[in-house]
Design an enzyme around this catalytic site. Structure first.
Site, PDB file in Angstrom:
ATOM      1  N   ARG A 198       0.859  -1.182   0.000  1.00 57.61           N
ATOM      2  CA  ARG A 198       0.000   0.000   0.000  1.00 57.61           C
ATOM      3  C   ARG A 198       0.897   1.234   0.000  1.00 57.61           C
ATOM      4  NH1 ARG A 198      -1.886  -3.677   3.822  1.00 57.61           N
ATOM      5  NH2 ARG A 198      -3.981  -4.514   3.399  1.00 57.61           N
ATOM      6  N   LYS A 224      -1.914  -2.457   7.865  1.00 53.91           N
ATOM      7  CA  LYS A 224      -3.169  -2.014   8.475  1.00 53.91           C
ATOM      8  C   LYS A 224      -3.439  -2.779   9.767  1.00 53.91           C
ATOM      9  CE  LYS A 224      -6.694  -1.336   5.770  1.00 53.91           C
ATOM     10  NZ  LYS A 224      -7.746  -1.538   4.756  1.00 53.91           N
ATOM     11  N   HIS A 293      -1.895   2.130  -6.497  1.00 55.87           N
ATOM     12  CA  HIS A 293      -2.801   1.025  -6.217  1.00 55.87           C
ATOM     13  C   HIS A 293      -2.926   0.114  -7.430  1.00 55.87           C
ATOM     14  CE1 HIS A 293      -5.525  -0.657  -3.281  1.00 55.87           C
ATOM     15  NE2 HIS A 293      -6.421  -0.865  -4.220  1.00 55.87           N
ATOM     16  N   ARG A 296      -0.284  -2.332  -7.241  1.00 56.76           N
ATOM     17  CA  ARG A 296      -0.646  -3.391  -6.285  1.00 56.76           C
ATOM     18  C   ARG A 296      -1.475  -4.461  -6.990  1.00 56.76           C
ATOM     19  NH1 ARG A 296      -0.975  -4.403  -0.791  1.00 56.76           N
ATOM     20  NH2 ARG A 296      -2.985  -4.997   0.106  1.00 56.76           N
ATOM     21  N   HIS A 319      -3.019  -9.262   3.447  1.00 58.41           N
ATOM     22  CA  HIS A 319      -4.445  -9.453   3.699  1.00 58.41           C
ATOM     23  C   HIS A 319      -4.636 -10.568   4.729  1.00 58.41           C
ATOM     24  CE1 HIS A 319      -5.988  -6.688   0.798  1.00 58.41           C
ATOM     25  NE2 HIS A 319      -5.300  -7.231  -0.170  1.00 58.41           N
ATOM     26  N   TYR A 328      -8.176  -7.700  -6.127  1.00 57.41           N
ATOM     27  CA  TYR A 328      -6.875  -7.204  -6.555  1.00 57.41           C
ATOM     28  C   TYR A 328      -6.344  -7.919  -7.785  1.00 57.41           C
ATOM     29  CZ  TYR A 328      -6.481  -4.463  -2.329  1.00 57.41           C
ATOM     30  OH  TYR A 328      -6.700  -3.543  -1.345  1.00 57.41           O
TER      31      TYR A 328
END
Length: 363
Positions: A198, A224, A293, A296, A319, A328
């Site tokens: 990210r 995250k 992104h 990604r 993830h 994705y």
């Protein structure tokens, strides 16, 4: 049960108090700093669109709908393309993901406002505007094709001649060696294209996050929700990292990995400028505008298409759930034909048929 008395805060006051609470959650680890800043940015946008001086309790479902629609139509500055700069309509407005995220942020604000006694009723219950659904036919692929991605990587490894200064600052004079950023730009492109972090993870990276274990270079990525993951660097990326660290201009006290030529940590918006600068060196036939992104998506698409284990790709991208990989990954042209042409259950049968043909007597 309705509160006995509502605290009639303005939208601005309510937004400020809520953002203060959200940022306080980063101290306990309930929220990551990056997530808290996303909430803060969305709440600031909501305050501006709803009207900072209005009383929060006076907002109705129609008012919330108007704010959500205004946000959906607002140009996404991070996704500006050449078409937008020329004034065309292509690419304008917020993506479905951004609209859904903004709606979640506003809903969270009103849930807190309801429990805190700032509003009698949550107006989100009366809102009818929904973000457009994900999926369907995309007007443009998010992921680069293999040829486009390879063109970007090759351009990053073959920097252009040192740029000249602008006319107003001594035309004809080349930048000093410590103002050259080509080696850093190459590292940015390689990290984004091969590991798919990210953009927030990339700009937060510090030099100390990269280490060597048993001869393999790793990047400890702080993702995250306070989760970390250690991702091994491909040899070419490790070489680009070493090349950049050898010329990195930051002093001993600067922890940030990626620095501007002034020695400051790169911001999120700077990363898109880096990609655009490298893209200008790509052969036009292999060039296509892409966001961080989108790179990604490129990582996920090509790792999965090459047969990489899904759980390994999940861990590279950071993830917690395999099901998230679907969003994705883009389909690659001819991918199904290649898969069916080399079906794993028929490989032995084809090999046996070939041996039988060799053993058969001539007619």
């Amino acid at each position: 049960m309705l509160p006995v008395q509502v605290n009639r805060l303005t939208v601005q006051e309510a937004g400020d108090r809520y953002v203060e609470l959200v940022r306080a959650k980063t101290v306990t680890g309930a929220l990551s700093p990056a997530t808290a800043e996303v909430y803060a940015r969305d709440v600031a946008t909501f305050v501006r669109l709803a009207g900072p001086d209005r009383v929060l309790d006076d907002l109705t479902g129609e008012d919330v709908d108007a704010v959500l629609l205004a946000f959906a139509r607002k140009p996404d500055e991070r996704r500006k393309s050449d078409d937008q700069r020329k004034g065309t309509e292509k690419g304008t407005g917020q993506s479905a993901a951004s609209q859904a995220r903004f709606r979640r942020s506003v809903s969270a604000l009103f849930r807190h406002a309801t429990s805190a006694g700032w509003v009698h009723l949550d107006p989100m219950a009366a809102s009818s505007v929904r973000a457009r659904e994900r999926g369907g036919l995309r007007p443009e692929r998010r992921a680069l094709t293999r040829e486009q991605a390879e063109g970007l990587i090759e351009a990053a490894g073959s920097p252009a001649a040192p740029p000249r200064e602008a006319a107003g600052s001594g035309a004809g004079r080349r930048r000093r060696a410590d103002q050259r950023t080509e080696v850093r730009d190459a590292l940015v492109v390689l990290l984004l294209t091969t590991l798919g972090p990210r953009v927030s993870e990339l700009v937060r990276a510090n030099v100390e996050d990269f280490y060597t274990n048993d001869g393999v270079r790793y990047w400890r990525i702080f993702g995250k929700g306070g989760r970390t993951r250690d991702v091994p660097l491909p040899d070419a990326v490790a070489a680009a990292l070493d090349a950049y660290l050898a010329v990195r201009a930051g002093g001993d006290g600067e922890k940030a990995l990626l620095l501007s030529w002034r020695g400051r940590r790169l911001a999120r918006g700077d990363v898109q400028a880096v990609i655009d600068r490298v893209q200008r060196l790509v052969d036009p036939g292999r060039r296509r505008a892409v966001t961080p992104h989108g790179l990604r998506h490129t990582t996920a698409t090509h790792l999965l298409a090459d047969g990489t284990d899904m759980d390994a790709v999940r861990r590279v991208l950071g993830h917690s759930d395999l099901s998230t990989l679907g969003r994705y990954r883009d389909d690659l042209p001819g991918e199904l034909e290649v898969a069916m042409g080399s079906h794993p259950l028929l490989r032995r049968r084809r090999g046996r048929a070939g041996r039988d043909d060799q053993a058969a007597p001539d007619a």
